[in-house]
Design a protein around this motif. Sequence first.
Motif, PDB file in Angstrom:
ATOM      1  N   SER A  95     -26.948  46.779 111.810  1.00 48.62           N
ATOM      2  CA  SER A  95     -27.288  47.046 110.420  1.00 48.62           C
ATOM      3  C   SER A  95     -26.122  47.800 109.787  1.00 48.62           C
ATOM      4  N   LEU A  96     -25.600  47.316 108.665  1.00 44.50           N
ATOM      5  CA  LEU A  96     -24.438  47.970 108.064  1.00 44.50           C
ATOM      6  C   LEU A  96     -24.444  47.806 106.550  1.00 44.50           C
ATOM      7  N   VAL A  97     -23.706  48.717 105.887  1.00 42.70           N
ATOM      8  CA  VAL A  97     -23.579  48.592 104.434  1.00 42.70           C
ATOM      9  C   VAL A  97     -22.336  47.775 104.125  1.00 42.70           C
ATOM     10  N   ILE A  98     -22.471  46.808 103.217  1.00 39.77           N
ATOM     11  CA  ILE A  98     -21.320  45.988 102.837  1.00 39.77           C
ATOM     12  C   ILE A  98     -21.122  46.061 101.331  1.00 39.77           C
ATOM     13  N   GLY A  99     -19.916  45.761 100.869  1.00 41.41           N
ATOM     14  CA  GLY A  99     -19.598  45.813  99.446  1.00 41.41           C
ATOM     15  C   GLY A  99     -19.891  44.479  98.760  1.00 41.41           C
ATOM     16  N   PRO A 100     -19.740  44.459  97.440  1.00 36.77           N
ATOM     17  CA  PRO A 100     -20.052  43.253  96.660  1.00 36.77           C
ATOM     18  C   PRO A 100     -19.269  42.017  97.120  1.00 36.77           C
ATOM     19  N   ASP A 101     -17.991  42.196  97.508  1.00 37.90           N
ATOM     20  CA  ASP A 101     -17.206  41.026  97.914  1.00 37.90           C
ATOM     21  C   ASP A 101     -17.792  40.362  99.152  1.00 37.90           C
ATOM     22  N   GLU A 102     -18.220  41.213 100.092  1.00 33.60           N
ATOM     23  CA  GLU A 102     -18.811  40.645 101.315  1.00 33.60           C
ATOM     24  C   GLU A 102     -20.171  40.000 101.019  1.00 33.60           C
ATOM     25  N   VAL A 103     -20.893  40.608 100.081  1.00 33.38           N
ATOM     26  CA  VAL A 103     -22.169  39.998  99.664  1.00 33.38           C
ATOM     27  C   VAL A 103     -21.895  38.589  99.166  1.00 33.38           C
ATOM     28  N   LYS A 104     -20.867  38.479  98.356  1.00 36.50           N
ATOM     29  CA  LYS A 104     -20.507  37.185  97.772  1.00 36.50           C
ATOM     30  C   LYS A 104     -20.127  36.168  98.853  1.00 36.50           C
ATOM     31  N   LYS A 105     -19.474  36.669  99.901  1.00 33.43           N
ATOM     32  CA  LYS A 105     -19.095  35.751 100.987  1.00 33.43           C
ATOM     33  C   LYS A 105     -20.334  35.197 101.688  1.00 33.43           C
ATOM     34  N   ILE A 106     -21.349  36.048 101.833  1.00 31.49           N
ATOM     35  CA  ILE A 106     -22.558  35.603 102.534  1.00 31.49           C
ATOM     36  C   ILE A 106     -23.422  34.724 101.630  1.00 31.49           C
ATOM     37  N   VAL A 107     -23.596  35.141 100.372  1.00 30.99           N
ATOM     38  CA  VAL A 107     -24.391  34.359  99.422  1.00 30.99           C
ATOM     39  C   VAL A 107     -23.537  34.065  98.186  1.00 30.99           C
ATOM     40  N   PRO A 108     -22.757  32.978  98.225  1.00 30.18           N
ATOM     41  CA  PRO A 108     -21.804  32.709  97.146  1.00 30.18           C
ATOM     42  C   PRO A 108     -22.469  32.544  95.771  1.00 30.18           C
ATOM     43  N   SER A 109     -23.737  32.173  95.743  1.00 33.01           N
ATOM     44  CA  SER A 109     -24.373  31.933  94.445  1.00 33.01           C
ATOM     45  C   SER A 109     -24.775  33.217  93.720  1.00 33.01           C
ATOM     46  N   LEU A 110     -24.656  34.383  94.361  1.00 32.59           N
ATOM     47  CA  LEU A 110     -25.019  35.622  93.662  1.00 32.59           C
ATOM     48  C   LEU A 110     -23.894  36.059  92.729  1.00 32.59           C
ATOM     49  N   ASP A 111     -24.255  36.529  91.549  1.00 32.65           N
ATOM     50  CA  ASP A 111     -23.298  37.018  90.570  1.00 32.65           C
ATOM     51  C   ASP A 111     -22.972  38.479  90.887  1.00 32.65           C
ATOM     52  N   ILE A 112     -21.722  38.750  91.297  1.00 35.31           N
ATOM     53  CA  ILE A 112     -21.378  40.140  91.634  1.00 35.31           C
ATOM     54  C   ILE A 112     -20.537  40.793  90.532  1.00 35.31           C
ATOM     55  N   SER A 113     -20.469  40.143  89.368  1.00 33.42           N
ATOM     56  CA  SER A 113     -19.636  40.715  88.305  1.00 33.42           C
ATOM     57  C   SER A 113     -20.290  41.980  87.732  1.00 33.42           C
ATOM     58  N   ARG A 114     -19.456  42.808  87.077  1.00 38.61           N
ATOM     59  CA  ARG A 114     -19.951  44.072  86.523  1.00 38.61           C
ATOM     60  C   ARG A 114     -20.889  43.851  85.360  1.00 38.61           C
ATOM     61  N   ASP A 115     -20.769  42.697  84.694  1.00 38.00           N
ATOM     62  CA  ASP A 115     -21.633  42.522  83.523  1.00 38.00           C
ATOM     63  C   ASP A 115     -22.941  41.780  83.833  1.00 38.00           C
ATOM     64  N   ALA A 116     -23.255  41.625  85.124  1.00 39.69           N
ATOM     65  CA  ALA A 116     -24.582  41.094  85.465  1.00 39.69           C
ATOM     66  C   ALA A 116     -25.637  42.091  84.967  1.00 39.69           C
ATOM     67  N   ALA A 117     -26.842  41.588  84.695  1.00 37.87           N
ATOM     68  CA  ALA A 117     -27.901  42.462  84.179  1.00 37.87           C
ATOM     69  C   ALA A 117     -28.121  43.648  85.127  1.00 37.87           C
ATOM     70  N   HIS A 118     -28.118  43.377  86.427  1.00 40.76           N
ATOM     71  CA  HIS A 118     -28.262  44.441  87.421  1.00 40.76           C
ATOM     72  C   HIS A 118     -27.108  44.295  88.403  1.00 40.76           C
ATOM     73  N   PRO A 119     -25.965  44.919  88.098  1.00 40.83           N
ATOM     74  CA  PRO A 119     -24.779  44.736  88.940  1.00 40.83           C
ATOM     75  C   PRO A 119     -25.081  45.040  90.403  1.00 40.83           C
ATOM     76  N   ILE A 120     -24.463  44.279  91.299  1.00 44.08           N
ATOM     77  CA  ILE A 120     -24.672  44.498  92.736  1.00 44.08           C
ATOM     78  C   ILE A 120     -23.600  45.459  93.241  1.00 44.08           C
ATOM     79  N   GLU A 121     -24.026  46.646  93.663  1.00 45.93           N
ATOM     80  CA  GLU A 121     -23.086  47.683  94.115  1.00 45.93           C
ATOM     81  C   GLU A 121     -22.765  47.531  95.602  1.00 45.93           C
ATOM     82  N   GLY A 122     -23.593  46.784  96.295  1.00 49.61           N
ATOM     83  CA  GLY A 122     -23.430  46.630  97.732  1.00 49.61           C
ATOM     84  C   GLY A 122     -24.760  46.215  98.317  1.00 49.61           C
ATOM     85  N   ALA A 123     -24.837  46.201  99.634  1.00 49.72           N
ATOM     86  CA  ALA A 123     -26.099  45.792 100.255  1.00 49.72           C
ATOM     87  C   ALA A 123     -26.197  46.333 101.666  1.00 49.72           C
ATOM     88  N   LEU A 124     -27.432  46.498 102.115  1.00 48.87           N
ATOM     89  CA  LEU A 124     -27.684  46.765 103.519  1.00 48.87           C
ATOM     90  C   LEU A 124     -27.776  45.398 104.191  1.00 48.87           C
TER      91      LEU A 124
END
Lengths: 80, 430
Positions: free
Chosen positions: B149-178
């Motif tokens: 179990s680890l914390v990852i940043g937005p870029d890694e989130v994007k690598k795992i789920v490319p369809s997620l919007d990780i941009s800053r202007d998303a309604a709820h920006p993704i800061e990272g993930a467990l």
Amino acid sequence: MLLVPCPNCGPRDASDFKFGGESSSRPDPRTATPEQWRDYVHLKTNVAGNQKETWYCRGCRTYFSLHRDTVTNIFGAPQS
Amino acid sequence: MARKKPARYSAFDLVKRGLKNEEWPRLWDHHDLNKSYDAIIIGGGVHGLATAYYLAKDHGITNVAVMDKGYLGGGGSGRNTAIVRSNYLTPEGINFYNRSLELYGSMATDHNLNVMFSERGHLTLAHSDASLRTMRWRAEVNKLQNINSLVIGPDEVKKIVPSLDISRDAAHPIEGALFHPPGGIIRHDAVVWAYARSAAAMGTQMHQKTEVLDIICEGGSGPDGKGPGGKVTGVRTNRGDVSAPVVVNCTAGWATLISDMAGVKLPITTFTLQAAVTEPVKVFLPAVVVSGSLHCYVSQTDRGELVFGAAVDPVSTYSMRGTFEFTENLAGHILDLMPGVAKMRLLRQWAGLCDMTPDYSPVMGVTPVEGFYVDVGWGTYGFKAGPGSGEAMANTISSGRNADIIAPFDLARFAEDRLVGEKGAAAVGH
Ligand SMILES: Cc1cc2nc3c(=O)[nH]c(=O)nc-3n(C[C@H](O)[C@H](O)[C@H](O)COP(=O)(O)OP(=O)(O)OC[C@H]3O[C@@H](n4cnc5c(N)ncnc54)[C@H](O)[C@@H]3O)c2cc1C
Ligand SMILES: [Zn+2]
């Protein structure tokens, strides 16, 4: 969607309320043993049928009691 | 005569039966009710069936009846969103979830039945600094328990789920993930059938449409000999009375109704949890995605449907009707997260009963009534814990004392103020 009969506001969507759970009688905090108090806090009747319960109306900011059948979700008349 | 192992499924068998148009053997046989059993398990969900399976496999106890008022898997076990993971917060809970994940990993081979276990990874998104801090805490607690179990940043989130919007202007920006790589989904019906089939092959009887109406007790302090200090002697069902020195309550949302029959009060309230599924589309979501602050989660099945879930409903009830309020809220939150699915249509929504406890942990093991055991209070998170619970309950029943792994979850913890708070890791992602 549940329509909750508020005694002041009439029937309104459940999302206008906070559900307070089943009513139970509170032991006297000055004389209750810790075990009695914890039973009161945690143990539930969780009846399948007519239940007396607490609701809070966010519209008129009132707490009140209702009876509801927990199987059919039909409410009885509101009481204070 | 009881078979020790069920007939094997194989490619050869498939071709042979296909060519000859042969009937498939039933997964379990129908039986008349015996007058008595060594143990009666009430509730044919994953918990009851896993308990039956491990009683037979590990302890040779096969004179057992599993009774369900409906059909096997008709409760939460056939209604859940089938997410399995072990990144919980308490060491006591993690023991269970981890053991279960391990057993799920080998289940298809152990039971010779394809349970479609897919370890696709589980992401819990953080949309704020505060929730990112919580994720860090959870990851550290997990690491101490040897959980991947680890914390990852937005870029890694994007690598795992490319369809997620990780941009800053998303309604709820993704800061990272467990990120929890071993988490995934499994086919819940197949799990139920696997345990039932394997247990039945060892001699355990499955009784569907068999409703327990009362539990017969003697010597207890309450009316009819029920309650603390007494013991169970059998059950009354819609098909007649049956005697047994052991009765196990595995009835989840109905748990307090069954425990009342033995005079045992539980800290459980029944709430509905709802879920919904869309029409199938081409696979684009390779991992399970949870958003705590948006109160929703989503995974995509191998058929391509999106399966959505959310937090438990706000009003306690035994009615399994879905509500429009749920769909409306869910759609709003999902669209905040994935605006691209706006045109997809929901095919179905449904609800199941969940047995919620004050600390989001189960209630297991012996009770003040001799011979009456409980494995309940699994709320919105119990499917993934089925295998480990069954193993531990079987151990407890055969020895008459709580197995070490379930000792922290005994009923007495509420009177003794030893709660096992798991809400932080269980409230939204199940
Ligand atoms: C929508 C939804 C989503 C969920 N998502 C997840 C998830 O992603 N991951 C996860 O781990 N968990 C999830 N859960 C929770 C999980 O489904 C449950 O915790 C789990 O299935 C409980 O299994 P069980 O065997 O204890 O009970 P159940 O499967 O509910 O079985 C109880 C059985 O008892 C029977 N019964 C009741 N009364 C009687 C009686 N008087 N006589 C005889 N039989 C009786 C019922 O018919 C029922 O079949 C979800 C639940 C729901 C509703
Ligand atoms: Zn009001």
